[in-house]
Enzyme design. Sequence first.
Site, PDB file in Angstrom:
ATOM      1  CG  HIS A 139      32.817  40.220  41.754  1.00  0.00           C
ATOM      2  ND1 HIS A 139      32.567  41.609  41.456  1.00  0.00           N
ATOM      3  CD2 HIS A 139      31.447  39.855  41.439  1.00  0.00           C
ATOM      4  CE1 HIS A 139      31.291  42.137  41.104  1.00  0.00           C
ATOM      5  NE2 HIS A 139      30.727  41.063  41.048  1.00  0.00           N
ATOM      6  CG  HIS A 173      35.738  39.093  47.531  1.00  0.00           C
ATOM      7  ND1 HIS A 173      36.132  38.417  48.399  1.00  0.00           N
ATOM      8  CD2 HIS A 173      35.915  40.487  47.855  1.00  0.00           C
ATOM      9  CE1 HIS A 173      36.262  39.108  49.660  1.00  0.00           C
ATOM     10  NE2 HIS A 173      36.119  40.362  49.197  1.00  0.00           N
ATOM     11  CD  GLU A 209      37.027  41.309  43.590  1.00  0.00           C
ATOM     12  OE1 GLU A 209      36.234  41.710  44.407  1.00  0.00           O
ATOM     13  OE2 GLU A 209      36.843  41.191  42.462  1.00  0.00           O
ATOM     14  CG  ASP A 229      38.555  44.008  39.399  1.00  0.00           C
ATOM     15  OD1 ASP A 229      37.915  44.913  39.555  1.00  0.00           O
ATOM     16  OD2 ASP A 229      38.419  42.755  40.066  1.00  0.00           O
TER      17      ASP A 229
END
Length: 241
Positions: free
Chosen positions: A154, A57, A9, A7
């Site tokens: 997140h 985030h 950001e 993942d």
Amino acid sequence: MRQVVLDTETTGLDPKSGHRIIEIGCVELVNRKLTGRHYHQYINPQRQVEDGAIEVHGITNEFLADKPVFAQIADEFMTFCEGAELVIHNAPFDVGFIDTELRLLGNPRWRNVNAHCGVLDTLTMAREKHPGQKNNLDALCKRYFVDNSQRDLHGALLDAEILADVYLMMTGGQTDLVLAQGDSSEGEEGKKAENDVAGEAIRRLSADRAPLLVARATPQEAEAHQSMLGLLEKSAGKHFW
């Protein structure tokens, strides 16, 4: 089989508009088992993070100011991923950002993600399994009883760890659920999902456990089964098993 659940950001939504990666999180699976190996790095994007992205985030420009730039971490990151199948939720988003970073790097060793890794998109998989339903990570956590109670914001590594559990549950397990009765509740999209059950979090099975016993029907049992299906079809019409 080696897989890397990944993942990222970012500073915003579109790499074509100059947005950059600010965090990468990866966890390793080998033969569908978590190995404990992971890769995690914050990155100075050399541009401002949009306010809307910070709300998602929580990663600020001040926090990123002393972090390495992508060129400094590219070899370590790509070496960790090389040869693996990347498991990503909404893969075109993350792959698009990584490919943009590699193109800006201009290093002939690292061309693009697909030249070095396979890619599996769990969002596409979830939409095929659950058409017409919400299939974001929070919704999948509720559906498969994966604990995401720490996901207030997140974060790349936390989301990769959660996605690994969701992926394993969605594709047949390697985790053990202990469930108890509880009240279910619905929340708004994008908010932290409530647990559907009052139970324990996922407990992973030991890597050195004994193989599961596979018990096959005897010829006599198979014949009795077919006889029972014949009786059911006569009494209830066409069956579908």
